[in-house]
Design a protein around this motif. Structure first.
Motif, mmCIF file in Angstrom:
data_model
loop_
_atom_site.group_PDB
_atom_site.id
_atom_site.type_symbol
_atom_site.label_atom_id
_atom_site.label_comp_id
_atom_site.label_asym_id
_atom_site.label_seq_id
_atom_site.Cartn_x
_atom_site.Cartn_y
_atom_site.Cartn_z
ATOM 1 N N ARG A 18 17.627 6.465 -18.228
ATOM 2 C CA ARG A 18 16.376 7.211 -18.027
ATOM 3 C C ARG A 18 15.848 7.863 -19.228
ATOM 4 O O ARG A 18 14.590 7.737 -19.623
ATOM 5 N N VAL A 19 16.541 8.405 -20.083
ATOM 6 C CA VAL A 19 16.357 8.993 -21.261
ATOM 7 C C VAL A 19 15.796 7.959 -22.373
ATOM 8 O O VAL A 19 14.672 8.162 -23.028
ATOM 9 N N ASP A 20 16.428 6.855 -22.286
ATOM 10 C CA ASP A 20 16.024 5.631 -23.433
ATOM 11 C C ASP A 20 14.545 5.315 -22.642
ATOM 12 O O ASP A 20 13.707 5.024 -23.610
ATOM 13 N N TYR A 21 14.128 5.392 -21.595
ATOM 14 C CA TYR A 21 12.954 4.991 -21.125
ATOM 15 C C TYR A 21 11.799 6.036 -21.454
ATOM 16 O O TYR A 21 10.684 5.805 -21.829
ATOM 17 N N GLY A 36 4.806 14.627 -27.022
ATOM 18 C CA GLY A 36 5.994 15.545 -26.813
ATOM 19 C C GLY A 36 6.126 15.301 -25.316
ATOM 20 O O GLY A 36 5.390 14.484 -24.741
ATOM 21 N N VAL A 37 7.314 15.633 -24.831
ATOM 22 C CA VAL A 37 7.617 15.563 -23.232
ATOM 23 C C VAL A 37 7.777 16.651 -22.552
ATOM 24 O O VAL A 37 8.311 17.784 -23.168
ATOM 25 N N ILE A 38 7.369 16.871 -21.445
ATOM 26 C CA ILE A 38 7.210 17.995 -20.495
ATOM 27 C C ILE A 38 8.615 17.685 -19.531
ATOM 28 O O ILE A 38 7.940 16.733 -18.648
ATOM 29 N N HIS A 39 9.589 18.487 -19.445
ATOM 30 C CA HIS A 39 10.535 17.841 -18.113
ATOM 31 C C HIS A 39 10.279 18.835 -17.080
ATOM 32 O O HIS A 39 10.231 20.084 -17.409
ATOM 33 N N TYR A 40 10.095 18.337 -16.037
ATOM 34 C CA TYR A 40 9.782 18.944 -14.743
ATOM 35 C C TYR A 40 10.864 18.950 -13.643
ATOM 36 O O TYR A 40 11.119 17.691 -13.389
ATOM 37 N N SER A 41 11.588 20.112 -13.566
ATOM 38 C CA SER A 41 12.411 19.946 -12.328
ATOM 39 C C SER A 41 12.007 20.916 -11.251
ATOM 40 O O SER A 41 11.436 22.131 -11.602
ATOM 41 N N LEU A 42 12.318 20.699 -10.159
ATOM 42 C CA LEU A 42 12.029 21.441 -9.064
ATOM 43 C C LEU A 42 13.134 22.298 -8.979
ATOM 44 O O LEU A 42 14.437 22.077 -9.158
ATOM 45 N N PHE A 64 16.182 24.519 -7.849
ATOM 46 C CA PHE A 64 17.234 23.810 -6.889
ATOM 47 C C PHE A 64 17.414 22.400 -6.791
ATOM 48 O O PHE A 64 18.310 22.029 -6.160
ATOM 49 N N CYS A 65 16.679 21.716 -7.517
ATOM 50 C CA CYS A 65 16.983 20.323 -7.820
ATOM 51 C C CYS A 65 18.199 20.074 -8.730
ATOM 52 O O CYS A 65 18.070 19.907 -9.916
ATOM 53 N N GLN A 66 19.352 19.746 -8.232
ATOM 54 C CA GLN A 66 20.675 19.894 -9.195
ATOM 55 C C GLN A 66 20.545 18.665 -10.119
ATOM 56 O O GLN A 66 20.851 18.787 -11.336
ATOM 57 N N PRO A 67 20.326 17.523 -9.463
ATOM 58 C CA PRO A 67 20.663 16.268 -10.312
ATOM 59 C C PRO A 67 19.414 16.488 -11.576
ATOM 60 O O PRO A 67 19.838 16.106 -12.691
ATOM 61 N N HIS A 68 18.198 16.991 -11.228
ATOM 62 C CA HIS A 68 17.226 16.855 -12.367
ATOM 63 C C HIS A 68 17.532 17.957 -13.245
ATOM 64 O O HIS A 68 17.433 17.928 -14.617
ATOM 65 N N MET A 69 17.915 19.146 -12.585
ATOM 66 C CA MET A 69 18.131 20.474 -13.544
ATOM 67 C C MET A 69 19.134 20.059 -14.450
ATOM 68 O O MET A 69 19.232 20.293 -15.498
ATOM 69 N N VAL A 70 20.370 19.505 -13.979
ATOM 70 C CA VAL A 70 21.461 19.362 -14.954
ATOM 71 C C VAL A 70 21.289 18.320 -15.669
ATOM 72 O O VAL A 70 21.630 18.534 -16.974
ATOM 73 N N GLU A 71 20.578 17.230 -15.225
ATOM 74 C CA GLU A 71 20.143 16.196 -16.272
ATOM 75 C C GLU A 71 19.289 16.625 -17.436
ATOM 76 O O GLU A 71 19.141 15.961 -18.482
ATOM 77 N N SER A 72 18.305 17.639 -17.264
ATOM 78 C CA SER A 72 17.334 18.117 -18.049
ATOM 79 C C SER A 72 17.961 18.515 -19.417
ATOM 80 O O SER A 72 17.298 18.319 -20.664
ATOM 81 N N GLY A 73 19.107 19.194 -19.702
ATOM 82 C CA GLY A 73 19.877 19.593 -20.831
ATOM 83 C C GLY A 73 19.860 18.502 -21.550
ATOM 84 O O GLY A 73 19.270 18.403 -22.772
ATOM 85 N N PRO A 74 20.986 17.429 -21.288
ATOM 86 C CA PRO A 74 21.006 16.349 -22.055
ATOM 87 C C PRO A 74 19.792 15.686 -22.365
ATOM 88 O O PRO A 74 19.516 14.918 -23.560
ATOM 89 N N VAL A 75 18.821 15.581 -21.524
ATOM 90 C CA VAL A 75 17.739 14.897 -21.913
ATOM 91 C C VAL A 75 16.914 15.653 -23.131
ATOM 92 O O VAL A 75 16.432 14.988 -24.122
ATOM 93 N N GLU A 76 16.776 16.713 -22.907
ATOM 94 C CA GLU A 76 16.131 17.340 -23.888
ATOM 95 C C GLU A 76 16.892 17.159 -25.173
ATOM 96 O O GLU A 76 16.237 17.182 -26.315
ATOM 97 N N LYS A 77 18.068 17.304 -25.210
ATOM 98 C CA LYS A 77 18.865 17.253 -26.498
ATOM 99 C C LYS A 77 18.605 16.003 -26.934
ATOM 100 O O LYS A 77 18.354 15.881 -28.337
ATOM 101 N N GLU A 78 18.815 14.877 -26.314
ATOM 102 C CA GLU A 78 18.571 13.486 -26.890
ATOM 103 C C GLU A 78 17.049 13.160 -27.260
ATOM 104 O O GLU A 78 17.046 12.431 -28.538
ATOM 105 N N LEU A 79 16.108 14.044 -26.784
ATOM 106 C CA LEU A 79 14.681 13.500 -26.913
ATOM 107 C C LEU A 79 14.442 14.539 -28.360
ATOM 108 O O LEU A 79 14.131 13.907 -29.397
ATOM 109 N N GLU A 80 14.867 15.702 -28.365
ATOM 110 C CA GLU A 80 14.754 16.455 -29.551
ATOM 111 C C GLU A 80 15.497 15.790 -30.820
ATOM 112 O O GLU A 80 15.000 15.809 -32.009
#
Ligand code: BJ8
Length: 423
Positions: A352-355, A367-373, A375-391
């Protein structure tokens, strides 16, 4: 719009609440979409679809049912429309994007459930969704825990709930499970429709859906141009209509829109000035009428040039590529196609982050805006590593969490404006 009162009441809708919903939807649509400047002519078709989304399209579904076709509703891009078409069924998306009757939903769901799930229940209890009421089968899937458990509650409330068991990892066992689940789903569709899936009918279904995805991919590629020939809001709308419209008519309309956009690109015509800051939105799906975030972004001196989301490229970027033509070959090809989807519910989920990185590059985004709803645990948890990798890769990223309410709009806008200034 014609008078559909009789059809709506036969579907069991609460006419008063439904009228109220349509009126809010209509005025939001006018404010958000019709007020945009220099929209492509081709968007008129999508405006028409939206103006008739609970009218003419539902009438078409009812006519299809009267001719013996089944209507199959789903909440996830893992439900293959190809199989539904192979029994001459009609596929409709059921995800809802409005804060409607959350009090009703919260009577059976915890308050800290994501808005997408709450909205589905709010619509059901409020009796305002003609798509849900028109369905012969509603298909759920074991993705996130919220959905998985919510289907247990939804089951007794709908005509026929069928749940697909999805894998958790991208392993060989996961692939084998997906294939068997699709085989089981095919048998379910055959039993409800009374029609047999043949290699020919499945091949035809695959071709129709491939054509639809190719049209949307064409649209996605055109958005690499600067100035942007279409707004992110309009492109999102096309991706949302993807789930409701007749697939062949939709494909034709998207291709017509693309012809016009390609002409715009040649002439250097855009909806935002050349050099406007370009962003990708990545994260949770945005179902109709969830237009809050794109509207805030595009009124903050930025244009959205791509969506890494299930209502966007995650739902459409893969085609089903078949080599052999037996039913088994086609089922293998279908499995392979859906197995690629990189939703945050999988672990691990590096593609996902590669894409997102690839999209940023090919669409010339800053830039990228990461959008989590919330209480959406899958996207909220994944947003941290995604942000780190993108930055780490030099791509500025803003992480946002929100819901369907308008309460945080001011706060979000302030953060978006500050982010856009940084780009
Ligand atoms: S393949 S993203 S459509 S599951 S927002 S309900 S994940 S708590 S929508 Fe989805 Fe299929 Fe995945 Fe796509 Fe749960 Fe998150 Fe709510 Fe979600």
């Amino acid at each position: 719009m014609a008078d559909y009162t009789k059809m709506w009441s036969e579907l069991g809708l609460d006419l008063k609440s439904h009228d109220a919903l349509l009126s809010i939807l209509g005025s939001a649509y006018g404010d958000i979409f019709l007020s945009q400047k220099d929209r492509p002519e081709g968007m008129k078709y999508f405006d028409f679809v939206m103006s008739e989304v609970h009218g003419l399209r539902i009438q078409e579904l009812m006519e299809a049912k009267a001719r013996g076709r089944i209507v199959v509703g789903s909440y996830c891009v893992f439900v293959p429309e190809e199989l539904i078409l192979a029994v001459d069924g009609v596929s409709v998306g059921l995800c809802a994007g409005a804060e409607f009757n959350f009090e009703g939903a919260e009577e059976v769901l915890p308050r800290n459930t994501c808005a997408l799930i709450k909205s589905a229940f709010g619509f059901k209890f409020g009796k305002v969704c003609p798509y849900l009421e028109a369905c012969d089968v509603v298909v759920g899937e074991n993705t996130c825990d919220g959905k998985k458990k919510a289907y247990e509650i939804l089951g007794p409330l709908v005509t026929d709930l069928y749940v697909i068991d999805l894998h958790q990892t991208k392993s060989d066992m996961g692939r084998a499970l997906l294939k068997e689940e699709y085989r089981r789903f095919a048998a379910k569709l055959e039993s409800v429709s009374g029609k047999k899936i043949t290699p020919d009918s499945l091949k035809k279904g695959i071709e129709v859906v491939n054509a639809k995805r190719m049209a949307v991919k064409r649209l996605a590629a055109i958005r690499a141009a600067d100035p942007a020939p279409i707004s992110g809001l309009d492109a999102l709308l096309v991706n949302q209509v993807f789930f409701y419209d007749d697939p062949v008519r939709f494909t034709h309309s998207v291709n017509q829109l693309c012809d016009e956009l390609e002409e715009r690109v040649k002439q250097g015509i855009g909806v935002f000035a050349q050099g406007t800051t370009r962003v990708i939105v990545s994260g949770c799906p945005m179902a109709v009428p969830n237009w809050k975030l794109p509207m805030l972004i595009e009124s903050s001196n930025a244009v959205i040039v791509g969506e890494e989301s299930c209502v966007g490229e995650r739902g459409t970027r893969w085609l089903t590529e078949f080599r052999g033509e037996t039913e088994e070959d086609l089922l293998d090809a279908l499995t392979e196609r859906y197995f690629s989807i990189d939703c945050a519910v999988f672990t691990p989920n590096p593609s996902r982050v590669d894409y997102v990185k690839e999209m940023t590059k090919k669409l010339n985004a800053q830039g990228v805006i990461h959008y989590s709803l919330q209480f959406c645990q899958p996207h909220m948890v994944e947003s941290g590593p995604v942000e780190k990798e993108l930055e780490k890769s030099g791509i500025p990223t803003l992480r946002l969490e929100t819901d369907y309410s308008q309460e945080d709009a001011g706060q979000l806008k302030t953060r978006i404006e500050a982010f856009v200034e940084r780009l």
